[in-house]
Design a protein around this motif. Structure first.
Motif, mmCIF file in Angstrom:
data_model
loop_
_atom_site.group_PDB
_atom_site.id
_atom_site.type_symbol
_atom_site.label_atom_id
_atom_site.label_comp_id
_atom_site.label_asym_id
_atom_site.label_seq_id
_atom_site.Cartn_x
_atom_site.Cartn_y
_atom_site.Cartn_z
ATOM 1 N N TYR A 41 14.987 20.258 -2.266
ATOM 2 C CA TYR A 41 14.796 20.094 -0.742
ATOM 3 C C TYR A 41 13.584 19.260 -0.437
ATOM 4 C CZ TYR A 41 17.960 24.108 -0.124
ATOM 5 O OH TYR A 41 19.066 24.746 -0.280
ATOM 6 N N PHE A 42 13.599 18.423 0.431
ATOM 7 C CA PHE A 42 12.521 17.443 0.688
ATOM 8 C C PHE A 42 12.043 17.868 2.271
ATOM 9 C CE2 PHE A 42 12.760 14.729 -2.713
ATOM 10 C CZ PHE A 42 13.874 14.861 -3.291
ATOM 11 N N CYS A 43 10.984 17.977 2.145
ATOM 12 C CA CYS A 43 10.075 18.059 3.803
ATOM 13 C C CYS A 43 9.986 16.373 4.010
ATOM 14 C CB CYS A 43 8.996 18.758 3.945
ATOM 15 S SG CYS A 43 7.468 18.418 2.829
ATOM 16 N N ALA A 44 9.744 16.339 5.347
ATOM 17 C CA ALA A 44 9.356 14.964 5.715
ATOM 18 C C ALA A 44 8.619 14.877 6.942
ATOM 19 C CB ALA A 44 10.540 14.076 5.869
ATOM 20 N N ALA A 45 7.950 13.935 7.476
ATOM 21 C CA ALA A 45 6.961 13.875 8.652
ATOM 22 C C ALA A 45 7.425 12.659 9.245
ATOM 23 C CB ALA A 45 5.808 13.975 8.304
ATOM 24 N N ARG A 46 7.562 12.439 10.541
ATOM 25 C CA ARG A 46 7.868 11.160 10.804
ATOM 26 C C ARG A 46 6.667 10.611 12.004
ATOM 27 N NH1 ARG A 46 10.503 8.694 16.410
ATOM 28 N NH2 ARG A 46 8.692 9.435 17.421
ATOM 29 N N VAL A 47 6.486 9.304 11.953
ATOM 30 C CA VAL A 47 5.687 8.629 12.790
ATOM 31 C C VAL A 47 6.499 7.518 13.630
ATOM 32 C CG1 VAL A 47 4.553 7.225 10.930
ATOM 33 C CG2 VAL A 47 3.216 7.764 13.182
ATOM 34 N N TYR A 48 6.029 7.406 14.753
ATOM 35 C CA TYR A 48 6.698 6.130 15.539
ATOM 36 C C TYR A 48 5.661 5.012 15.460
ATOM 37 C CZ TYR A 48 8.660 3.150 19.045
ATOM 38 O OH TYR A 48 9.263 2.364 19.645
ATOM 39 N N ALA B 257 -0.695 12.161 13.603
ATOM 40 C CA ALA B 257 0.212 11.226 14.264
ATOM 41 C C ALA B 257 1.744 11.311 14.099
ATOM 42 C CB ALA B 257 0.002 9.648 14.290
ATOM 43 N N PHE B 258 1.864 12.346 13.246
ATOM 44 C CA PHE B 258 3.312 12.997 12.859
ATOM 45 C C PHE B 258 3.721 13.732 14.160
ATOM 46 C CE2 PHE B 258 3.413 10.654 8.855
ATOM 47 C CZ PHE B 258 2.673 11.388 7.747
ATOM 48 N N ASP B 259 5.103 13.451 14.470
ATOM 49 C CA ASP B 259 5.365 14.216 15.437
ATOM 50 C C ASP B 259 6.601 14.554 15.456
ATOM 51 O OD1 ASP B 259 6.685 11.446 17.536
ATOM 52 O OD2 ASP B 259 7.298 11.927 15.368
#
Lengths: 115, 114
Positions: free
Chosen positions: B88-95, B29-31
């Motif tokens: 450095y940080f990676c991230a992932a978004r979910v709505y 679901a990460f977009d």
């Protein structure tokens, strides 16, 4: 991107007391977020604050400990209540222009030390 | 479980070299996948981001490579400079339907030596 300021930038507090952190944005934003970052660690979301509605807290964070206000579209406060040394951390405010916005921008953070 | 795994924890690269940081996720679901750069005493700054319909995005010396089938993405810093030394940080978004939520990786401390 929005310009975000936080006050105070740092503070040293005694256990049992409370501290209110302010977050000010130079433009109107729908979403404001509060994160905690322990030294050398990653970011953990505390709560999401929409203007005009109650803040939504993440698992492990409760309103009694971290009350949040969001009186308008450019300002929010986070209070850390009844502090203990475990609350020593960096508290970060973040904003997004809309509820479904992709980009989030962070403030400079508030470094809190509890003795 | 909404988790983003990041590696390595720390990285030392010589000036002019290529820095590579990797992230992996499970939640389909990460977009949206941003990378943040954080200097000591500062808040994280949005560096570059990618959506899953694109396999690569380049901005100057910074490139994100995205492998949707493997659920992995990486940050490449070309011609690394001492000024790139940061976390450095990676991230992932979910709505969620009412808000965007970012899940962050554990961070990579990059040191670029002369």
């Amino acid at each position: 991107s929005a310009v975000i300021s936080q006050k105070p930038s740092r503070d040293i507090c005694q256990r049992g007391t409370s501290l209110t952190i302010q977050c000010q944005v130079d433009s109107q934003v729908t979403m404001m977020f509060w994160y905690r970052q322990q030294p050398g660690q990653s970011l953990t979301l505390i709560a999401t604050a929409n203007q005009g509605s109650e803040a939504t807290y993440e698992s492990g964070f409760v309103i009694d400990k971290f009350p949040i206000s969001r009186p308008n579209l450019t300002f929010s406060t986070l209070t850390v209540s009844n502090m203990s040394p475990e609350d020593s951390s960096i508290y970060l405010c973040s904003v997004a222009s809309g509820t479904n916005s992709y980009e989030q921008y962070f403030g400079p953070g508030t470094r809190l030390t509890v003795t | 479980q909404q988790q983003v795994k990041q590696s390595p924890q720390s990285l030392i690269v010589q000036k002019g070299g290529i820095s590579i940081i990797n992230c992996a996720y499970e939640n389909t679901a990460f977009d949206y996948f941003p990378w943040y750069q954080q200097f000591p005493g500062k808040g994280p700054a949005l560096l570059i981001a990618i959506r899953p319909d694109v396999s690569e995005k380049k901005e100057g010396r910074f490139t994100i490579s995205f492998n949707k089938s493997a659920k992995q993405f990486s940050l490449h810093i070309m011609d690394s400079q001492p000024g790139d030394s940061a976390t450095y940080f990676c991230a992932a978004r979910v709505y969620t339907g009412t808000a965007s939520k970012l899940t962050f990786g554990t961070g990579t401390r990059l040191q670029v030596t002369l």
